[in-house]
Design a protein around this motif. Structure first.
Motif, PDB file in Angstrom:
ATOM      1  N   GLY A   1       0.823  -1.184   0.000  1.00  0.00           N
ATOM      2  CA  GLY A   1       0.000   0.000   0.000  1.00  0.00           C
ATOM      3  C   GLY A   1       0.860   1.237   0.000  1.00  0.00           C
ATOM      4  O   GLY A   1       0.502   2.243   0.569  1.00  0.00           O
TER       5      GLY A   1
ATOM      6  N   ARG B   1     -12.017   0.429  -5.789  1.00  0.00           N
ATOM      7  CA  ARG B   1     -12.201   0.712  -4.365  1.00  0.00           C
ATOM      8  C   ARG B   1     -13.664   0.721  -3.950  1.00  0.00           C
ATOM      9  O   ARG B   1     -13.994   0.480  -2.795  1.00  0.00           O
ATOM     10  CB  ARG B   1     -11.529   2.050  -4.039  1.00  0.00           C
TER      11      ARG B   1
ATOM     12  N   GLU C   1       3.104   6.118  10.571  1.00  0.00           N
ATOM     13  CA  GLU C   1       2.067   7.106  10.860  1.00  0.00           C
ATOM     14  C   GLU C   1       2.099   7.560  12.317  1.00  0.00           C
ATOM     15  O   GLU C   1       1.071   7.793  12.953  1.00  0.00           O
ATOM     16  CB  GLU C   1       0.693   6.560  10.468  1.00  0.00           C
TER      17      GLU C   1
ATOM     18  N   GLU D   1      -1.256   1.366   8.709  1.00  0.00           N
ATOM     19  CA  GLU D   1      -1.203   1.473   7.251  1.00  0.00           C
ATOM     20  C   GLU D   1      -2.513   2.085   6.797  1.00  0.00           C
ATOM     21  O   GLU D   1      -3.584   1.547   7.082  1.00  0.00           O
ATOM     22  CB  GLU D   1      -1.013   0.094   6.610  1.00  0.00           C
ATOM     23  N   GLY D   2      -2.447   3.234   6.153  1.00  0.00           N
ATOM     24  CA  GLY D   2      -3.658   3.880   5.685  1.00  0.00           C
ATOM     25  C   GLY D   2      -4.578   4.329   6.809  1.00  0.00           C
ATOM     26  O   GLY D   2      -5.799   4.337   6.649  1.00  0.00           O
TER      27      GLY D   2
ATOM     28  N   PHE E   1      -4.323  -2.469   5.219  1.00  0.00           N
ATOM     29  CA  PHE E   1      -4.970  -1.617   4.227  1.00  0.00           C
ATOM     30  C   PHE E   1      -4.010  -1.288   3.100  1.00  0.00           C
ATOM     31  O   PHE E   1      -2.813  -1.077   3.315  1.00  0.00           O
ATOM     32  CB  PHE E   1      -5.486  -0.330   4.874  1.00  0.00           C
TER      33      PHE E   1
ATOM     34  N   GLY F   1      -4.395   1.226  -0.300  1.00  0.00           N
ATOM     35  CA  GLY F   1      -5.193   2.094  -1.152  1.00  0.00           C
ATOM     36  C   GLY F   1      -6.619   2.294  -0.687  1.00  0.00           C
ATOM     37  O   GLY F   1      -7.493   2.620  -1.488  1.00  0.00           O
ATOM     38  N   GLY F   2      -6.872   2.103   0.603  1.00  0.00           N
ATOM     39  CA  GLY F   2      -8.202   2.362   1.142  1.00  0.00           C
ATOM     40  C   GLY F   2      -9.039   1.143   1.443  1.00  0.00           C
ATOM     41  O   GLY F   2     -10.115   1.266   2.038  1.00  0.00           O
TER      42      GLY F   2
ATOM     43  N   GLU G   1     -12.142   1.885   5.311  1.00  0.00           N
ATOM     44  CA  GLU G   1     -11.529   2.343   6.564  1.00  0.00           C
ATOM     45  C   GLU G   1     -12.504   2.387   7.729  1.00  0.00           C
ATOM     46  O   GLU G   1     -12.084   2.424   8.890  1.00  0.00           O
ATOM     47  CB  GLU G   1     -10.908   3.736   6.373  1.00  0.00           C
TER      48      GLU G   1
END
Length: 334
Positions: A24, A45, A240, A273-274, A306, A308-309, A324
């Motif tokens: 991702g 998505r 993050e 992640e994401g 995750f 790309g969403g 998400e």
């Protein structure tokens, strides 16, 4: 940090025909492999079917907006790289092929590896004994021998293979092992941090978890200086602004200052992640937000991170995708 996802791994191996789902790194993870009425498809998505892969024998997870799928044509394997629109960006004749990283895609033919650019042009003839995907402009490779070195994006060897163990480049540092101890190299193969650790993880956000004896702690990327005085039973990668650690029996999360931001409550915890992190509670999986709230009650047998969403999840042996907020965009189905 222990990562356990055998059921999902097996299901996605069957789905893709080759690899586990993952990745991702880019804003677009590409299209997502799924199964509808027993046939492979690629979805976007929103869960809309974009490509029917009826003639394809395998599909691999996408990255950087491209998803590779394999078909048999005129006696050879051809990998088509699908854009998010469902159009083919380029094709490569190879036995195996993977999604691009750093604008380069890894391929394998007759047991030897090479890389192609995003026009499908080979950067070098397939001669590498082994290779891994690019990271920060370097790919670790084995040339004619069985030791690892680095290749640059032009296809030139910039660090001669000389390391029995070598990690990918992250934050300008790559793990290596010498005489049973682990240290870090820079992108040119020079020792940046001496090998004095019993174990180490990759650098992420300027920090790497390392172990000396039975305890883990974090060091900086400049000279290996310990960051704070805290030590842990186990420690994961920063992502993050959070890292999963274990100070007692349960996993928790700390911030860059080492302060606890999500309390100990997880049987297993992965890096974020994401904007979400996969966590296991009582044998079931879900995702946690940076503020510590769960996106939904633990209800998945297995999950992937995750990309790309969306995240792949398994319920009762069937694979689906959630967004998400934990809402299904593709219900688990055969």
């Amino acid at each position: 940090m222990t990562r356990r996802f055998p059921i999902l791994l097996l299901l996605l191996l069957a789905l893709a025909g080759c690899d586990a789902f993952g990745g991702g790194e880019s804003a677009s993870a590409g299209l997502y492999p799924a199964v509808q009425n027993g046939e492979r498809v690629l979805i976007d998505r929103s869960g809309r079917v974009v490509v029917d892969l009826g003639e394809y024998s395998a599909v691999r997870p996408g990255a950087e907006g491209l998803t590779p799928a394999r078909r048999w044509t005129n006696g050879q394997n051809v990998w088509d790289y699908f854009e998010d629109s469902g159009e083919v960006a380029f094709s490569v004749v190879a036995d195996e092929a993977w999604a691009p990283r750093d604008g380069r895609a890894r391929v394998r033919t007759d047991g030897k590896f090479a890389f192609v650019d995003l026009d499908g042009r080979f950067l070098l003839n397939p001669y590498l004994n082994d290779a891994r995907d690019f990271s920060e402009g370097r790919a670790r490779v084995k040339t004619t021998g069985w030791q690892w070195g680095f290749l640059d994006r032009s296809g030139s060897v910039v660090v001669e293979p000389q390391f029995g163990e070598l990690g990918d480049l992250h934050d300008g540092r790559a793990r290596f092992e010498r005489d049973g101890k682990v240290g870090f190299l820079d992108q040119n193969g020079q020792v940046a941090i001496q090998p004095v650790y019993d174990a180490a993880r990759d650098f992420s956000e300027g920090r790497a978890a390392v172990r000396q004896g039975q305890r883990w702690f974090y060091i900086d990327e400049d000279d290996g200086r310990p960051l704070g005085s805290q030590t842990f039973i186990s420690a994961g990668d920063f992502a993050e602004g959070r890292a999963p650690v274990r100070t007692e029996n349960a996993w928790e999360y700390i911030d860059a200052d080492g302060d606890r931001v999500i309390g100990p409550q997880f049987d297993t915890a992965r890096p974020f992640e994401g904007g979400r992190a996969a966590v296991e509670i009582g044998g079931m999986w879900t995702f946690v937000r940076p503020d510590g709230s769960l996106v939904r009650d633990p209800s998945f047998d297995e999950v992937e991170d995750f990309a790309g969403g969306l995240a792949a999840v398994v319920v009762d042996g069937q694979t689906g995708y959630v967004d998400e907020d934990g809402e299904y965009v593709w219900f688990p189905r055969d």
